[in-house]
Design a protein around this motif. Structure first.
Motif, PDB file in Angstrom:
ATOM      1  N   UNK A 162       0.836  -1.207   0.000  1.00 34.02           N
ATOM      2  CA  UNK A 162       0.000   0.000   0.000  1.00 34.02           C
ATOM      3  C   UNK A 162       0.870   1.257   0.000  1.00 34.02           C
ATOM      4  N   UNK A 163       0.521   2.211  -0.872  1.00 33.24           N
ATOM      5  CA  UNK A 163       1.330   3.424  -0.997  1.00 33.24           C
ATOM      6  C   UNK A 163       0.458   4.542  -1.537  1.00 33.24           C
ATOM      7  N   UNK A 164       1.093   5.674  -1.798  1.00 37.73           N
ATOM      8  CA  UNK A 164       0.352   6.855  -2.229  1.00 37.73           C
ATOM      9  C   UNK A 164       1.178   7.612  -3.268  1.00 37.73           C
ATOM     10  N   UNK A 165       0.481   8.226  -4.232  1.00 32.69           N
ATOM     11  CA  UNK A 165       1.104   9.143  -5.187  1.00 32.69           C
ATOM     12  C   UNK A 165       0.625  10.555  -4.881  1.00 32.69           C
ATOM     13  N   UNK A 166       1.507  11.532  -5.056  1.00 33.72           N
ATOM     14  CA  UNK A 166       1.175  12.924  -4.778  1.00 33.72           C
ATOM     15  C   UNK A 166       1.209  13.734  -6.062  1.00 33.72           C
ATOM     16  N   UNK A 167       0.322  14.728  -6.148  1.00 35.61           N
ATOM     17  CA  UNK A 167       0.427  15.704  -7.221  1.00 35.61           C
ATOM     18  C   UNK A 167       1.740  16.454  -7.094  1.00 35.61           C
ATOM     19  N   UNK A 168       2.294  16.870  -8.226  1.00 34.60           N
ATOM     20  CA  UNK A 168       3.593  17.551  -8.199  1.00 34.60           C
ATOM     21  C   UNK A 168       3.543  18.801  -7.311  1.00 34.60           C
ATOM     22  N   UNK A 169       2.436  19.544  -7.389  1.00 33.76           N
ATOM     23  CA  UNK A 169       2.314  20.746  -6.569  1.00 33.76           C
ATOM     24  C   UNK A 169       2.233  20.431  -5.096  1.00 33.76           C
ATOM     25  N   UNK A 170       1.474  19.400  -4.744  1.00 33.21           N
ATOM     26  CA  UNK A 170       1.385  18.984  -3.344  1.00 33.21           C
ATOM     27  C   UNK A 170       2.726  18.455  -2.858  1.00 33.21           C
ATOM     28  N   UNK A 171       3.407  17.690  -3.705  1.00 32.22           N
ATOM     29  CA  UNK A 171       4.728  17.190  -3.336  1.00 32.22           C
ATOM     30  C   UNK A 171       5.690  18.324  -3.026  1.00 32.22           C
ATOM     31  N   UNK A 172       5.619  19.385  -3.834  1.00 31.06           N
ATOM     32  CA  UNK A 172       6.502  20.534  -3.602  1.00 31.06           C
ATOM     33  C   UNK A 172       6.229  21.174  -2.243  1.00 31.06           C
ATOM     34  N   UNK A 173       4.963  21.192  -1.821  1.00 31.59           N
ATOM     35  CA  UNK A 173       4.616  21.814  -0.542  1.00 31.59           C
ATOM     36  C   UNK A 173       5.171  21.053   0.648  1.00 31.59           C
ATOM     37  N   UNK A 174       5.374  19.738   0.499  1.00 30.94           N
ATOM     38  CA  UNK A 174       5.896  18.947   1.626  1.00 30.94           C
ATOM     39  C   UNK A 174       7.317  18.444   1.336  1.00 30.94           C
ATOM     40  N   UNK A 175       7.992  19.121   0.402  1.00 29.12           N
ATOM     41  CA  UNK A 175       9.412  18.860   0.123  1.00 29.12           C
ATOM     42  C   UNK A 175       9.639  17.500  -0.540  1.00 29.12           C
ATOM     43  N   UNK A 176       8.800  17.162  -1.506  1.00 25.44           N
ATOM     44  CA  UNK A 176       9.016  16.004  -2.379  1.00 25.44           C
ATOM     45  C   UNK A 176       9.243  16.538  -3.788  1.00 25.44           C
ATOM     46  N   UNK A 177      10.414  16.301  -4.335  1.00 26.12           N
ATOM     47  CA  UNK A 177      10.756  16.881  -5.634  1.00 26.12           C
ATOM     48  C   UNK A 177      11.342  15.827  -6.565  1.00 26.12           C
ATOM     49  N   UNK A 178      11.050  15.975  -7.840  1.00 24.50           N
ATOM     50  CA  UNK A 178      11.669  15.122  -8.850  1.00 24.50           C
ATOM     51  C   UNK A 178      13.123  15.532  -9.039  1.00 24.50           C
ATOM     52  N   UNK A 179      14.001  14.555  -9.142  1.00 21.25           N
ATOM     53  CA  UNK A 179      15.426  14.826  -9.370  1.00 21.25           C
ATOM     54  C   UNK A 179      15.854  14.376 -10.762  1.00 21.25           C
ATOM     55  N   UNK A 180      14.899  14.111 -11.612  1.00 19.75           N
ATOM     56  CA  UNK A 180      15.205  13.631 -12.962  1.00 19.75           C
ATOM     57  C   UNK A 180      15.874  14.741 -13.765  1.00 19.75           C
ATOM     58  N   UNK A 181      16.993  14.433 -14.425  1.00 20.35           N
ATOM     59  CA  UNK A 181      17.763  15.400 -15.203  1.00 20.35           C
ATOM     60  C   UNK A 181      17.963  14.953 -16.654  1.00 20.35           C
ATOM     61  N   UNK A 182      17.281  13.920 -17.080  1.00 20.43           N
ATOM     62  CA  UNK A 182      17.481  13.374 -18.414  1.00 20.43           C
ATOM     63  C   UNK A 182      16.713  14.129 -19.483  1.00 20.43           C
ATOM     64  N   UNK A 183      16.658  13.552 -20.676  1.00 23.01           N
ATOM     65  CA  UNK A 183      15.928  14.185 -21.781  1.00 23.01           C
ATOM     66  C   UNK A 183      14.423  14.180 -21.530  1.00 23.01           C
ATOM     67  N   UNK A 184      13.715  14.946 -22.351  1.00 28.52           N
ATOM     68  CA  UNK A 184      12.262  15.028 -22.193  1.00 28.52           C
ATOM     69  C   UNK A 184      11.618  13.656 -22.348  1.00 28.52           C
ATOM     70  N   UNK A 185      10.705  13.342 -21.447  1.00 28.93           N
ATOM     71  CA  UNK A 185      10.007  12.063 -21.505  1.00 28.93           C
ATOM     72  C   UNK A 185       8.555  12.252 -21.947  1.00 28.93           C
ATOM     73  N   UNK A 186       8.230  13.473 -22.409  1.00 28.62           N
ATOM     74  CA  UNK A 186       6.886  13.766 -22.879  1.00 28.62           C
ATOM     75  C   UNK A 186       6.738  13.266 -24.310  1.00 28.62           C
TER      76      UNK A 186
END
Length: 446
Positions: A162-186
């Protein structure tokens, strides 16, 4: 129409085409005005078509709403005020499940549970407002393109615990940030390359607390295993994604807020809705069935698209007016400069209607050439835009999306038809007065 009369009109059409070719410099401004208008309308309509299809896909597939939504009567207006009064009970859920699995058009369903509470991560506290879902069924509705919905980490259905996913904005508010530095994955369609991308949370486990139906405070502690895009910036600051079973445990309930249904064939939706409504009425349940586009989660976006279509129509009206004025200016100038030619043709036996026909064909030829230029330019510009990799946020999006324009054949045909008819009609109107001049006066005109 006799063969001789038809031959005259063919001859006048050839003369009209020769005049257009020989005097193209005089008509260049008109051709460019019509071509620019054709291109502008076509590109705008192509962009709206892409935006519409993106939103339909975003809500029905990515948003897991399928083709229709089942919920309590009045839930659209009052869920946020009194969640439990407008929740679907276990008895009603059993009825829905029985009906769905016995209907030949049913493919799959996703259950949703509305949640409001607090997220606590170390010293950080913030509010969340979101829906818990059936994780497995939700992944099936999202399909191959959207099953990997996380910008960082992994989707819930890829995690065994059991786990949880956070919206990027919500993650930023509680100090959860993406550290991905690679090429665009879009990817081209707006979805993501399905790979686990790194992120860091200062507090890797969060505590969710919420008020249950019996007005008690419950809490649950879960690890954060992914960050996702909730679509709109403000929603992203409040969004979480968790499995329905964990949410029901947190809220101490067996109720749900709504059920979305995906059908085998969307063309059968209206008949399916009628059958379901009849079954609900027979049971006396207080349930309503809405098309996905009528749900409040989507109606404001679809309403915004309708406003853009109004702007498109207004824009096309302005383009048409500019085109009409350009053609009128060109044809009036051409007619005034060729009055002696008109007198000469009248003296040779050509009738007024023959001369009006000639100028009308000239107007039609101008619009035909202009629309052909506009069409070629539209195709080239559309191809360039689609391959430039441009992105935009539209002011409210949490994550940029690719700028795309569709080939809108319907808009091409409509624009060419409208512009062609108006150009021809304008040329006809401008040439009528000159064709009525007395032959002797036309011959003496300087």
């Amino acid at each position: 129409m006799t063969a001789q009369s038809l031959s005259v009109y063919v001859q006048m059409s050839r003369l009209a085409w020769r005049n257009v070719v020989r005097n193209w410099r005089h008509s260049l401004a008109t051709i460019l005005a019509i071509a620019s208008g054709f291109m502008a309308v076509s590109l705008f309509d192509g962009f709206l078509k892409e935006l519409h299809e993106r939103n339909v896909d975003g809500f029905t597939t990515r948003g897991m709403l399928g083709q229709l939504v089942i919920q309590k009567v009045g839930a659209n207006e009052a869920t946020a005020d009194d969640q439990w009064r407008y929740s679907i009970t276990k008895e009603e859920q059993d009825f829905i499940e029985g009906f769905l699995h016995n209907d030949p058009d049913f493919l799959r369903r996703v259950r949703f549970l509305y949640m409001v509470g607090m997220v606590n991560a170390g010293p950080y506290n913030t509010v969340f407002t979101s829906y818990a879902i059936d994780v497995k069924e939700g992944g099936e509705v999202r399909g191959d393109r959207w099953y990997w919905y996380t910008l960082a980490g992994e989707p819930l259905d890829q995690i065994k615990e059991p786990s949880i996913s956070l919206g990027m904005g919500l993650g930023h508010l509680i100090d959860c940030e993406s550290t991905y530095q690679g090429p665009s994955f879009l990817l081209e369609d707006g979805n993501y390359v399905p790979e686990k991308r790194p992120f860091v949370c200062k507090h890797p486990r969060v505590t969710l607390s919420a008020t249950t139906e019996s007005a008690q405070i419950n809490a649950i502690d879960l690890p954060v295993t992914g960050l996702f895009d909730a679509g709109f910036r403000e929603a992203d600051k409040r969004a979480i994604r968790m499995d329905l079973a964990q949410a029901q445990r947190l809220l101490d309930t067996d109720k749900i807020s709504m059920v979305s249904v995906q059908l085998k064939n969307s063309d059968h939706r209206d008949a399916f809705i009628d059958r379901l409504r009849q079954a609900i009425a027979a049971k006396g349940y207080d349930l309503q069935v809405d098309r996905w586009e009528d749900h409040p989660m989507t109606s404001y976006v679809m309403g915004g698209l309708q406003i853009l279509h109004v702007f498109r129509n207004l824009f096309m009206t302005i383009v048409v007016l500019i085109g009409v004025m350009s053609v009128a200016n060109t044809m009036m100038k051409s007619v005034n400069e060729r009055i002696r030619e008109i007198g000469t043709l009248r003296s040779l036996g050509f009738l007024r209607r023959h001369l009006v026909w000639m100028f009308s064909v000239e107007g039609a030829c101008l619009s035909l050439i202009a629309c052909a230029i506009g069409l070629v330019t539209t195709i080239v510009v559309t191809f360039v835009i689609d391959h430039m990799g441009l992105t935009y946020r539209a002011g409210i999006l949490a994550v940029p999306i690719n700028l795309k324009v569709r080939y809108s054949v319907g808009a091409w045909i409509l624009s060419a038809t409208v512009l062609g008819l108006l150009a021809t009609g304008t040329a006809w109107f401008c040439s009528r007065r000159a064709s009525r001049m007395v032959v002797a006066e036309a011959m003496r005109h300087v």
